[in-house]
Design an enzyme around this catalytic site. Structure first.
Site, mmCIF file in Angstrom:
data_model
loop_
_atom_site.group_PDB
_atom_site.id
_atom_site.type_symbol
_atom_site.label_atom_id
_atom_site.label_comp_id
_atom_site.label_asym_id
_atom_site.label_seq_id
_atom_site.Cartn_x
_atom_site.Cartn_y
_atom_site.Cartn_z
ATOM 1 N N LYS A 119 -83.231 -52.362 -4.632
ATOM 2 C CA LYS A 119 -82.298 -53.347 -4.055
ATOM 3 C C LYS A 119 -80.957 -52.657 -3.842
ATOM 4 O O LYS A 119 -80.197 -52.438 -4.771
ATOM 5 C CB LYS A 119 -82.105 -54.570 -4.950
ATOM 6 C CG LYS A 119 -81.398 -55.685 -4.157
ATOM 7 C CD LYS A 119 -80.622 -56.654 -4.999
ATOM 8 C CE LYS A 119 -79.274 -56.162 -5.420
ATOM 9 N NZ LYS A 119 -78.299 -55.929 -4.318
ATOM 10 N N GLY A 169 -73.664 -49.897 -11.592
ATOM 11 C CA GLY A 169 -72.681 -50.834 -11.078
ATOM 12 C C GLY A 169 -71.668 -51.182 -12.147
ATOM 13 O O GLY A 169 -71.388 -50.372 -13.038
ATOM 14 N N SER A 170 -71.146 -52.391 -12.083
ATOM 15 C CA SER A 170 -70.053 -52.766 -12.980
ATOM 16 C C SER A 170 -70.565 -53.029 -14.394
ATOM 17 O O SER A 170 -71.710 -53.442 -14.596
ATOM 18 C CB SER A 170 -69.352 -54.007 -12.442
ATOM 19 O OG SER A 170 -70.258 -55.084 -12.380
ATOM 20 N N THR A 171 -69.703 -52.811 -15.367
ATOM 21 C CA THR A 171 -70.054 -53.054 -16.761
ATOM 22 C C THR A 171 -70.367 -54.535 -16.971
ATOM 23 O O THR A 171 -71.294 -54.879 -17.711
ATOM 24 C CB THR A 171 -68.904 -52.572 -17.667
ATOM 25 O OG1 THR A 171 -68.738 -51.168 -17.438
ATOM 26 C CG2 THR A 171 -69.211 -52.776 -19.142
ATOM 27 N N GLY A 201 -73.805 -55.159 -15.764
ATOM 28 C CA GLY A 201 -74.699 -54.480 -16.722
ATOM 29 C C GLY A 201 -74.976 -55.370 -17.925
ATOM 30 O O GLY A 201 -76.123 -55.507 -18.370
ATOM 31 N N GLU A 233 -61.083 -50.071 -15.201
ATOM 32 C CA GLU A 233 -61.646 -49.224 -14.153
ATOM 33 C C GLU A 233 -61.165 -49.797 -12.822
ATOM 34 O O GLU A 233 -61.615 -50.860 -12.391
ATOM 35 C CB GLU A 233 -63.175 -49.231 -14.188
ATOM 36 C CG GLU A 233 -63.750 -48.405 -13.047
ATOM 37 C CD GLU A 233 -65.267 -48.344 -13.006
ATOM 38 O OE1 GLU A 233 -65.905 -49.394 -12.960
ATOM 39 O OE2 GLU A 233 -65.795 -47.217 -13.000
HETATM 40 P P1 NAI Z 1 -71.551 -55.055 -8.982
HETATM 41 O O1 NAI Z 1 -71.881 -54.535 -10.327
HETATM 42 O O2 NAI Z 1 -71.464 -56.532 -8.796
HETATM 43 O O3 NAI Z 1 -72.641 -54.519 -7.908
HETATM 44 C C1 NAI Z 1 -73.511 -53.445 -8.102
HETATM 45 C C2 NAI Z 1 -74.940 -53.857 -7.757
HETATM 46 O O4 NAI Z 1 -75.351 -54.895 -8.640
HETATM 47 C C3 NAI Z 1 -75.110 -54.425 -6.348
HETATM 48 O O5 NAI Z 1 -76.364 -54.016 -5.837
HETATM 49 C C4 NAI Z 1 -75.111 -55.917 -6.593
HETATM 50 O O6 NAI Z 1 -75.785 -56.637 -5.583
HETATM 51 C C5 NAI Z 1 -75.857 -56.003 -7.909
HETATM 52 N N1 NAI Z 1 -75.631 -57.225 -8.685
HETATM 53 C C6 NAI Z 1 -74.500 -57.974 -8.747
HETATM 54 N N2 NAI Z 1 -74.698 -59.036 -9.566
HETATM 55 C C7 NAI Z 1 -75.956 -58.936 -10.037
HETATM 56 C C8 NAI Z 1 -76.752 -59.722 -10.927
HETATM 57 N N3 NAI Z 1 -76.266 -60.838 -11.499
HETATM 58 N N4 NAI Z 1 -78.012 -59.324 -11.202
HETATM 59 C C9 NAI Z 1 -78.512 -58.208 -10.657
HETATM 60 N N5 NAI Z 1 -77.821 -57.421 -9.796
HETATM 61 C C10 NAI Z 1 -76.564 -57.784 -9.487
HETATM 62 O O7 NAI Z 1 -70.225 -54.362 -8.514
HETATM 63 P P2 NAI Z 1 -69.146 -54.915 -7.450
HETATM 64 O O8 NAI Z 1 -68.886 -56.350 -7.699
HETATM 65 O O9 NAI Z 1 -69.596 -54.524 -6.103
HETATM 66 O O10 NAI Z 1 -67.871 -54.053 -7.851
HETATM 67 C C11 NAI Z 1 -67.036 -54.493 -8.927
HETATM 68 C C12 NAI Z 1 -66.575 -53.349 -9.776
HETATM 69 O O11 NAI Z 1 -67.713 -52.734 -10.369
HETATM 70 C C13 NAI Z 1 -65.887 -52.208 -9.058
HETATM 71 O O12 NAI Z 1 -64.527 -52.465 -8.883
HETATM 72 C C14 NAI Z 1 -66.105 -51.082 -10.037
HETATM 73 O O13 NAI Z 1 -65.177 -51.145 -11.077
HETATM 74 C C15 NAI Z 1 -67.480 -51.371 -10.615
HETATM 75 N N6 NAI Z 1 -68.549 -50.557 -9.950
HETATM 76 C C16 NAI Z 1 -68.973 -49.432 -10.573
HETATM 77 C C17 NAI Z 1 -69.916 -48.611 -9.966
HETATM 78 C C18 NAI Z 1 -70.397 -47.357 -10.615
HETATM 79 O O14 NAI Z 1 -70.772 -46.419 -9.934
HETATM 80 N N7 NAI Z 1 -70.468 -47.285 -11.930
HETATM 81 C C19 NAI Z 1 -70.450 -48.905 -8.638
HETATM 82 C C20 NAI Z 1 -69.971 -50.153 -8.071
HETATM 83 C C21 NAI Z 1 -69.032 -50.926 -8.719
HETATM 84 MG MG MG Z 2 -70.017 -57.951 -8.387
#
Ligand code: NAI
Ligand code: MG
Length: 506
Positions: free
Chosen positions: A200, A253-255, A258, A406
């Site tokens: 995904k 993705g985000s903590t 996670g 972050e």
């Molecule tokens: P996010 O953690 O929401 O998105 C990352 C992935 O998780 C996307 O594919 C999203 O569709 C999916 N996702 C979101 N909610 C979910 C859920 N409840 N269940 C399963 N999958 C889910 O990150 P977002 O909102 O795009 O960015 C927010 C912050 O997260 C950023 O400002 C950054 O601090 C952090 N981040 C860190 C990353 C890394 O490489 N460690 C990558 C992206 C974001």
């Molecule tokens: Mg998000």
């Protein structure tokens, strides 16, 4: 800024939209509605992509499960799986220019970076993991259980061994910052282990995952072994975590998300690996080679507009070189040309979304309100696109919100330390964060580097370098930066489980 026109190949790919889901070797029209996919540098629509509904995710999970249990996949000799992965690697290399260009239009980073970091690396990742397919051996044990036949009997009475089996169906959830690289580390590791995969991609950046699916099809993988379900996190992502047909989740993705995933996975104790956020320290001692350290510190935070989990976002600089280092980084920042990633002069592209830019601006405002001093940048330039100027904030207070969160944007927060600060005290400052992803140390004293590297709570420590990732080396976070590993033997063993078998030979 002139709006660049995609090459004919990329135009042809975009014109294949509205793009559908890749499930069971077929292109399915999903039921989660269409999403407009835009260029973050211009706001213009590139194409439309079908979002998977929870029911579509269920269909994909069913296909991946059937394939996992089918003779076509379970019975496939490891060497044949290795050849498929190798062939995919060759196809990715052959299409690297096109993949890089799609990433630039969809994600915003400069082409030179997308070509080197994203599209240039993933072919090798496939070939690296292809090598593991044939090397996931089990082991034969030497058990100590007493022989019921008594003394003098011939040969062992017990044959005890362990086999390494694939973990099953893997749900891979990828973010938008380095979409292809992060997806491939998960997908190639899981396929090498003999798992089937449902990828995904992030809702913002599904395009390269869809092009990847076309290449997987061309490489000849059996239907259902690799599936792509673009979709929203809260619906498609959550459905993947919830599905009883999925055995394992690998997430970057985000903590916060996670933690949500861990809670949701508790329902059936699904195994989870997580690569989460960071607030990584970059330390410059007075004896560092400043001609290298200064541009590296700038790169570490400004590359990919700071949207890197490994970004060196907390700078610690020795007091006696503070002026030179901060002036040097600020000068680089002021010189950086912001623009469309297809413009060869662009040093930094836009942030992924208006939402991300607002988040970054919010942290900058909080950091300044809490006493941080703005050395450069700090604002969004006028005009279209989600651009944000490269920013340096001096903040000595470690509790400054900009030094804690972050930010995931081009914002460096700098603090100083006395040249003679005891190492234990410095380590306490470096480690004073819930994250533990990476650290970079710049010093001419290699003994000091070893001592500090040993005390740093992070999954990766880089000495006189930054962002040293390699397919051969395991990467994972300490503390709240994650669970599990990607890359190396550990990165393929994540997707396996051991089964111990004992046979009574009497
Ligand atoms: P996010 O953690 O929401 O998105 C990352 C992935 O998780 C996307 O594919 C999203 O569709 C999916 N996702 C979101 N909610 C979910 C859920 N409840 N269940 C399963 N999958 C889910 O990150 P977002 O909102 O795009 O960015 C927010 C912050 O997260 C950023 O400002 C950054 O601090 C952090 N981040 C860190 C990353 C890394 O490489 N460690 C990558 C992206 C974001
Ligand atoms: Mg998000």
């Amino acid at each position: 800024m002139t709006t660049p026109v995609p090459s004919p190949k990329v135009q042809a790919f975009l014109a294949r939209g509205p793009h559908r889901l890749f499930v069971d070797g077929k292109w399915l029209s999903g039921s989660g509605g269409l999403r407009s996919i835009t260029d973050p540098a211009t706001g213009l629509e590139l194409s439309q992509v079908t979002m998977a509904s929870p029911a579509d995710v269920g269909t994909a999970a069913g296909a991946a499960r059937r394939c996992f249990e089918s003779p076509a996949w379970r019975g496939m000799p490891p060497a044949v799986r290795a050849r498929l992965l190798w062939r995919l690697g060759e196809l990715l290399d052959a299409h690297a220019d096109e993949l890089a260009e799609i990433e630039v239009f969809n994600q915003g980073k400069p082409f030179w970076l997308a070509r080197a970091l994203d599209a240039g690396a993933i072919g090798e990742t496939c070939r690296y993991f292809a090598g593991w397919c044939t090397k996931l051996d089990g082991m034969v044990h030497s058990p100590s259980a007493p022989d019921p036949r008594g003394p003098g009997a011939a040969g062992p009475w017990l044959h005890m061994y362990s086999v390494r089996e694939p973990a099953g169906v893997v749900g891979a959830i990828a973010p938008w910052n380095v979409p292809l690289v992060i997806a491939m580390a998960k997908v190639a590791g899981a396929l090498a282990a003999g798992c089937t995969v449902i990828l995904k991609p992030a809702e913002q950046t599904p395009l390269t995952a869809l092009r990847l699916a076309e290449l997987v099809e061309e490489a000849g993988f059996p239907p259902g072994s690799f599936n792509v379900v673009p979709g929203l996190g809260e619906t498609a992502g959550a459905a993947l975590v919830d599905s009883p047909l999925v055995d394992r989740i690998t997430f970057t993705g985000s903590t916060d998300v996670g933690k949500l995933i861990v809670r949701a996975a508790a329902k059936d104790l699904k195994r989870v690996s997580l690569e989460l956020g960071g607030k990584s320290p970059l330390v410059i001692f007075a004896d560092a080679d400043l001609a290298r350290a200064i541009p590296a510190a700038a790169d570490s935070i400004f590359i990919n507009a700071g949207q890197m989990c490994f970004a060196g976002s907390r700078l610690f600089v020795a007091h006696s070189v503070r002026g030179k280092v901060l002036d040097g980084i600020a000068a680089i920042a002021r010189d950086m040309k912001l623009g469309h990633g297809m413009d060869p002069e662009t040093a930094m592209g836009p942030l992924i979304s208006e939402e991300q830019r607002a988040r970054v601006a919010g942290y900058v405002a909080q950091g300044l309100a809490a006493g941080g001093q703005l050395l450069c940048g700090g604002a969004a330039p006028a005009g279209p696109g989600n651009f944000f100027a490269p920013t340096v904030i001096a903040a000595e207070n470690p509790l400054n919100p900009a030094a804690q969160a972050e930010i995931f944007g081009p914002v460096l927060v700098a603090a100083t330390f006395p040249d003679q600060m005891p190492e234990q005290e410095l380590l306490t400052r470096l480690n004073a964060t819930p994250f533990g992803l990476a650290a970079s140390l710049w010093t001419g004293d290699i003994a000091r580097a070893h001592r500090l590297a040993s005390g740093i709570q992070a999954g990766a420590v880089w000495v006189n370098c930054i962002n040293m990732l390699d397919d051969a080396a395991p990467m994972g976070g300490f503390k709240q930066s994650g669970w599990g590993y990607e890359g190396g033997r550990a990165g393929v063993e994540e997707f396996t489980q051991l089964k111990t078998i004992a046979i009574d030979l009497t």
